[in-house]
Design an enzyme around this catalytic site. Sequence first.
Site, PDB file in Angstrom:
ATOM      1  N   SER A 264       0.747  -1.143   0.040  1.00 24.22           N
ATOM      2  CA  SER A 264       0.091  -0.073  -0.035  1.00 24.22           C
ATOM      3  C   SER A 264       0.786   1.224  -0.095  1.00 24.22           C
ATOM      4  O   SER A 264       1.616   1.482  -0.984  1.00 24.22           O
ATOM      5  CB  SER A 264      -0.965   0.139   1.244  1.00 24.22           C
ATOM      6  OG  SER A 264      -2.027   0.820   1.111  1.00 24.22           O
TER       7      SER A 264
ATOM      8  N   LYS B 244     -20.071  17.977   3.476  1.00 21.08           N
ATOM      9  CA  LYS B 244     -19.010  18.289   4.617  1.00 21.08           C
ATOM     10  C   LYS B 244     -18.892  17.103   5.620  1.00 21.08           C
ATOM     11  O   LYS B 244     -17.771  16.749   5.973  1.00 21.08           O
ATOM     12  CB  LYS B 244     -19.297  19.468   5.586  1.00 21.08           C
ATOM     13  CG  LYS B 244     -18.541  19.624   6.710  1.00 21.08           C
ATOM     14  CD  LYS B 244     -17.154  19.986   6.067  1.00 21.08           C
ATOM     15  CE  LYS B 244     -16.190  20.268   7.253  1.00 21.08           C
ATOM     16  NZ  LYS B 244     -14.883  20.737   6.949  1.00 21.08           N
TER      17      LYS B 244
END
Length: 349
Positions: free
Chosen positions: A175, A227
Site C-alpha cells: 500500500s 462536509k
Amino acid sequence: MGEWLSSYALFLAQSVTVVAAIAVVLILMIRTRGQRQDRGARLHVRNRGEYFRRHRETLEDATLEDGERERHVKARLKARKTEQKTAKKQGHTGERRNTLWVLDFDGDLRASRVPAFTEEITSIITAAGPGDEVLVRLQSGGGLVHAYGLASAQLDRLREAGLRLTVSVDKVAASGGYMMACCADHLIAAPFAVIGSIGVVAQVPNVHRLLRKNDVDVEILTAGRHKRTLTMLGENTEEGRQKFLDDLEKTHDLFKAWIASRRPALDIEQVSEGDIWYGQQGIGLALIDEVNTSEAWLQAHSDQYRILEVSLRPQRSMLERFGKRSEGAIERGIDRAIDRVVRLRWEKQ
C-alpha cells in the site's frame, strides 16, 4: 500540651518533607523536559566498511595461534598505514571515492518517522557529491494516504537532487509502503518480501442503531452538502455512502497514476485491485527490478563505494533511557512467553 505540640511539630515536619520531595520531583521533571527540547537529535554515521573490517579481523585473529596472531596483527597494522598514506595522497590529488548513503524507513500507520527521515534526506543532499547514490531499506505495511504521500515526496527530492535512488524491501512494502518504493530508480525485494496492495480502504464504525434503541438523539449540523458523508453516531444515507465511495475511487486513481508514472513498464490495471505478491512473483509483473536482499546487495557494492549508514537519533535523558530499557525487557519477556507456548504446542503433537 507539650505532648500535643511535639506531635504537631512531627506532623508538620513530615508534611514539609513530603511537599519538598514533590517539589524536587516537579523541578527535575521540568528540567528534564527542557533539556530534552534543547538536546534535539544527533546524526549518527556508521562506516560500514570499517565496521565489518573489525569483525573480519576479530574472526581472523581467532583462527591463529598466539605467535602467528602477533605477526599477523603487525603485518595488518603496517598494511593499514600504507592504505592511509595512499588515501592521503589521493586526497591531495583531488581524487574522491563515491559514497553510497544508506537510510532506513520503518513505517507505522501514521508514517511517524517522516520528520526524522526528512532531516536525514536534507543532510545527505547537502553533503553528497557527484556520482554518489542512496539506498533506502524500506519496511512498511502502509497507512494514512497523506502521511505516505509526504514520505514519497521526500524520496523524490533525492532524485531531483541528481542522486540515484535504490530501494530495498526485505519484509514488506505494501500500500503506502509500495507507493514509497516506486520512487526508486531501482527497486529490489527479497524472495518472500510482501509487495503490492495497490488499493484504498476505509472503515467507519456506526453505532446509530444502538443509540436509537436507547432513545439517544444525535444531531450533526454541517454547512456544505458533502462536509460529512459518513458518520459514527448519526444515520448514514445512501447518498453519503456513495459520495464516500466516490472519494475512495478518486484516491485510488491518484494512487495508480502515481505508480504508473514511476514504473511505466508495469500494467497498472493488472495489479491495482489490492492484491499482494511476493518478491519472486513481483519480478515477472514488473513490480520490482531485482530479487535480492539488502545485505547481499550492499555486500556486492562494497568494493565500488564507500558505504555510510545514516540515522537521526533523539537524545534521551537517563530517565527516558531507563524507561526504554524497561519497555524492552517487558517486550522480551512477552516474546519468550509466546515462544514457550508455541514450543509446548509442537511438543504435545
